[in-house]
Design a protein around this motif. Structure first.
Motif, PDB file in Angstrom:
ATOM      1  N   GLY A  65       0.799  -1.229   0.000  1.00 32.83           N
ATOM      2  CA  GLY A  65       0.000   0.000   0.000  1.00 32.83           C
ATOM      3  C   GLY A  65       0.826   1.270   0.000  1.00 32.83           C
ATOM      4  O   GLY A  65       0.354   2.315   0.427  1.00 32.83           O
ATOM      5  N   ASN A  66       2.065   1.185  -0.468  1.00 35.67           N
ATOM      6  CA  ASN A  66       2.932   2.355  -0.493  1.00 35.67           C
ATOM      7  C   ASN A  66       3.331   2.736  -1.913  1.00 35.67           C
ATOM      8  O   ASN A  66       2.962   2.062  -2.875  1.00 35.67           O
ATOM      9  N   ILE A  67       4.119   3.799  -2.008  1.00 36.29           N
ATOM     10  CA  ILE A  67       4.450   4.378  -3.306  1.00 36.29           C
ATOM     11  C   ILE A  67       5.964   4.401  -3.499  1.00 36.29           C
ATOM     12  O   ILE A  67       6.671   5.021  -2.703  1.00 36.29           O
ATOM     13  N   PRO A  68       6.479   3.693  -4.513  1.00 34.18           N
ATOM     14  CA  PRO A  68       7.924   3.762  -4.729  1.00 34.18           C
ATOM     15  C   PRO A  68       8.332   5.134  -5.263  1.00 34.18           C
ATOM     16  O   PRO A  68       7.647   5.691  -6.120  1.00 34.18           O
ATOM     17  N   ARG A  69       9.409   5.653  -4.732  1.00 34.38           N
ATOM     18  CA  ARG A  69       9.955   6.903  -5.253  1.00 34.38           C
ATOM     19  C   ARG A  69      11.361   6.565  -5.748  1.00 34.38           C
ATOM     20  O   ARG A  69      12.257   6.275  -4.941  1.00 34.38           O
ATOM     21  N   PHE A  70      11.541   6.551  -7.058  1.00 36.07           N
ATOM     22  CA  PHE A  70      12.797   6.079  -7.634  1.00 36.07           C
ATOM     23  C   PHE A  70      13.858   7.167  -7.700  1.00 36.07           C
ATOM     24  O   PHE A  70      13.560   8.317  -7.967  1.00 36.07           O
ATOM     25  N   LEU A  93      23.726   9.993  -4.447  1.00 33.10           N
ATOM     26  CA  LEU A  93      23.383  10.555  -3.131  1.00 33.10           C
ATOM     27  C   LEU A  93      22.787  11.962  -3.208  1.00 33.10           C
ATOM     28  O   LEU A  93      21.972  12.333  -2.369  1.00 33.10           O
ATOM     29  N   GLU A  94      23.182  12.734  -4.214  1.00 35.16           N
ATOM     30  CA  GLU A  94      22.588  14.070  -4.353  1.00 35.16           C
ATOM     31  C   GLU A  94      21.118  13.957  -4.744  1.00 35.16           C
ATOM     32  O   GLU A  94      20.255  14.639  -4.189  1.00 35.16           O
ATOM     33  N   LEU A  95      20.846  13.089  -5.699  1.00 35.03           N
ATOM     34  CA  LEU A  95      19.458  12.883  -6.126  1.00 35.03           C
ATOM     35  C   LEU A  95      18.640  12.282  -4.985  1.00 35.03           C
ATOM     36  O   LEU A  95      17.461  12.583  -4.822  1.00 35.03           O
ATOM     37  N   PHE A  96      19.296  11.454  -4.195  1.00 35.49           N
ATOM     38  CA  PHE A  96      18.648  10.843  -3.034  1.00 35.49           C
ATOM     39  C   PHE A  96      18.194  11.929  -2.053  1.00 35.49           C
ATOM     40  O   PHE A  96      17.044  11.957  -1.609  1.00 35.49           O
ATOM     41  N   ALA A  97      19.092  12.852  -1.756  1.00 33.08           N
ATOM     42  CA  ALA A  97      18.758  13.948  -0.827  1.00 33.08           C
ATOM     43  C   ALA A  97      17.607  14.786  -1.385  1.00 33.08           C
ATOM     44  O   ALA A  97      16.714  15.196  -0.638  1.00 33.08           O
ATOM     45  N   GLU A  98      17.604  15.012  -2.705  1.00 32.43           N
ATOM     46  CA  GLU A  98      16.539  15.828  -3.317  1.00 32.43           C
ATOM     47  C   GLU A  98      15.192  15.116  -3.302  1.00 32.43           C
ATOM     48  O   GLU A  98      14.147  15.764  -3.292  1.00 32.43           O
ATOM     49  N   VAL A 125      13.499   4.668   3.531  1.00 30.25           N
ATOM     50  CA  VAL A 125      14.446   4.701   2.414  1.00 30.25           C
ATOM     51  C   VAL A 125      15.170   3.360   2.365  1.00 30.25           C
ATOM     52  O   VAL A 125      15.393   2.724   3.404  1.00 30.25           O
ATOM     53  N   ILE A 126      15.510   2.941   1.161  1.00 28.21           N
ATOM     54  CA  ILE A 126      16.154   1.633   0.995  1.00 28.21           C
ATOM     55  C   ILE A 126      17.490   1.789   0.279  1.00 28.21           C
ATOM     56  O   ILE A 126      17.563   1.735  -0.945  1.00 28.21           O
ATOM     57  N   PRO A 127      18.552   2.020   1.037  1.00 28.88           N
ATOM     58  CA  PRO A 127      19.884   2.048   0.419  1.00 28.88           C
ATOM     59  C   PRO A 127      20.266   0.619   0.026  1.00 28.88           C
ATOM     60  O   PRO A 127      20.284  -0.269   0.869  1.00 28.88           O
ATOM     61  N   VAL A 152      19.255  11.479   6.027  1.00 29.66           N
ATOM     62  CA  VAL A 152      17.988  11.078   6.631  1.00 29.66           C
ATOM     63  C   VAL A 152      17.743  11.844   7.934  1.00 29.66           C
ATOM     64  O   VAL A 152      16.629  12.305   8.196  1.00 29.66           O
ATOM     65  N   ARG A 153      18.775  12.025   8.734  1.00 28.63           N
ATOM     66  CA  ARG A 153      18.610  12.759   9.998  1.00 28.63           C
ATOM     67  C   ARG A 153      18.165  14.204   9.738  1.00 28.63           C
ATOM     68  O   ARG A 153      17.273  14.717  10.397  1.00 28.63           O
TER      69      ARG A 153
END
Ligand SMILES: *Cc1c(COP(=O)(O)O)cnc(C)c1O
Length: 404
Positions: free
Chosen positions: A83-88, A100-105, A114-116, A133-134
């Motif tokens: 029931g969730n939404i993937p954010r690629f 990692l920059e795109l990840f932060a954005e 988040v799934i590293p 994340v913090r």
């Protein structure tokens, strides 16, 4: 023919198949914790089932789950089916992990997890992930769970420390093609006893035991896989794969990339024979890890690939689930190598947001690196039982492409 992969199954695993004691499942969990130095481990029928259960046990729903665009489709499936939404997030083309920059954005107020993913055994910069994340938690005022996807990496190390112990939990797949196997199966580890308690309690109320027939099918599957991947019979397996729909039909029952789908037994608990096989594999893990690194080192030192091939990086702490190379004409390379008796692998030949089933989650985003990796990567055979002679043959094959 040298197969692209070979499950490291020995006599111990075959004997373990004939185990019937249900206590072995808890023993697998205990041994898993011990081997990977985590406080708690919970066993599941598949890795995807563990992730799916985690979201529900933690009450995560209608939330965005950040994940790489280039990863195994089961991660997306577990996200949507819970029931969730993937954010690629697109990847980098050096070690194929999330940029990692795109990840932060990508993090926003709807992000709850988040799934590293430590793809191909390459450790992500877990410290940077924690920091991003913090920051986001402070900005949005709620908890964001970090689930390390260690299905490829197992015990990869970032600055000498296992990536498994970062974040809130770590996910492992124990299918037949992973670094260690329990036939099928998955494990989620955590150092937070509260998470462990909620996760196992949720599993125990929502999952049920496998039937007698299902357990015997698992035993048979391991025996068939062990036989199929020996050098002697592999020529026949390869022929079946190329010329008949038989094997494709068998694997499609467990795994589909085209549709958001789980196998019908995704919530039928790990069985005693699977756990028993997993326990034997754990005993060998440290040795497997060492051997994989030795083979990767041999490839790095002795491979002289054609100029237009892009080699993977040699990274301290990587566990090399796959030795991945980008080539200009993949079909041609795979075909020529196979004709000369070496099967190169091809893994994740799709980019998640480009799959029809996931296009609606792409949100107009661009994922050029994921697309390129999905179309151009091959991997060299790399498994503990690969002999020095096999490695020599593989190295020799790659040189022949120069003249093409
Ligand atoms: C194998 C794998 C999983 C878990 O897969 P299951 O088949 O459900 O055990 C998760 N993530 C990645 C990247 C994988 O390769």
């Amino acid at each position: 023919m040298i197969p692209r992969l070979k499950p490291p199954i020995g006599r111990e695993e075959i004997q373990a198949l004939f185990s019937f004691n249900p206590d072995l499942i808890e023993k697998l969990e205990r041994n898993f914790s011990k081997t990977f130095s985590t406080r708690c481990a919970a066993a599941f029928p598949y890795g995807r089932s563990a992730l799916w259960a985690f979201f529900q046990a933690m009450g995560i729903k209608h939330a965005e789950i950040i994940q790489p665009a280039y990863t195994c489709s089961v991660v997306g499936h577990a996200t949507v089916l819970s029931g969730n939404i993937p954010r690629f997030v697109d990847i980098n083309l050096t070690d194929y992990n999330m940029d990692l920059e795109l990840f932060a954005e990508a993090i926003n107020e709807r992000t709850r997890a988040v799934i590293p993913t430590h793809i191909f055994g390459y450790p992500m910069n877990v410290e940077k992930v924690q920091e991003i994340v913090r920051d986001a938690e402070n900005r949005y005022g709620h908890k964001i769970y970090v689930v390390q996807d260690c299905a490829h990496s197992f015990e990869a190390e970032w600055k000498g420390r296992s990536v498994i112990n970062y974040g809130d939990a770590a996910l492992f797949g124990l299918g037949i093609s992973k670094q260690i196997t329990s036939i099928f199966g998955g494990v989620m580890t955590t150092n937070d006893p509260e998470i462990a308690e909620m996760l196992s309690a949720w599993r125990d109320t929502h999952f049920r035991e496998k039937s007698w027939l299902e357990k015997w099918k698992r035993r048979f599957y391991l025996l068939a896989s062990a036989a199929a991947f020996t050098g002697f019979t592999y020529g026949f397996t390869y022929w079946l794969q190329k010329n008949t729909p038989l094997l494709k039909r068998l694997t499609d029952a467990y795994h589909l990339d085209e549709a958001i789908h789980f196998p019908p037994d995704f919530d039928h608990n790990l069985s005693a024979p699977e756990a028993a096989v997993g326990i034997e594999q754990l005993n060998k893990y440290k040795d497997f890890k060492k051997k994989r690194r030795e083979i990767a080192r041999n490839y790095f030192e002795n491979l002289s690939p054609p100029k237009d091939w892009v080699m993977p990086p040699a990274v301290e702490g990587a566990t090399y689930s796959h030795f991945v190379i980008r080539v200009p004409d993949r079909e041609q390379v795979l075909k020529s190598a196979a004709e000369r008796g070496v099967q190169f692998g091809q893994l994740i030949e799709y980019s998640m947001p480009h799959l029809p089933a996931y296009r609606e989650y792409a949100k107009g985003g661009n994922f050029p690196n994921s697309l390129l990796a999905s179309r151009t990567t091959i991997n060299l055979p790399l498994y503990p039982s690969l002999t020095a002679q096999d490695q020599k043959k593989i190295l020799a094959q790659t040189q022949k492409f120069d003249k093409m």
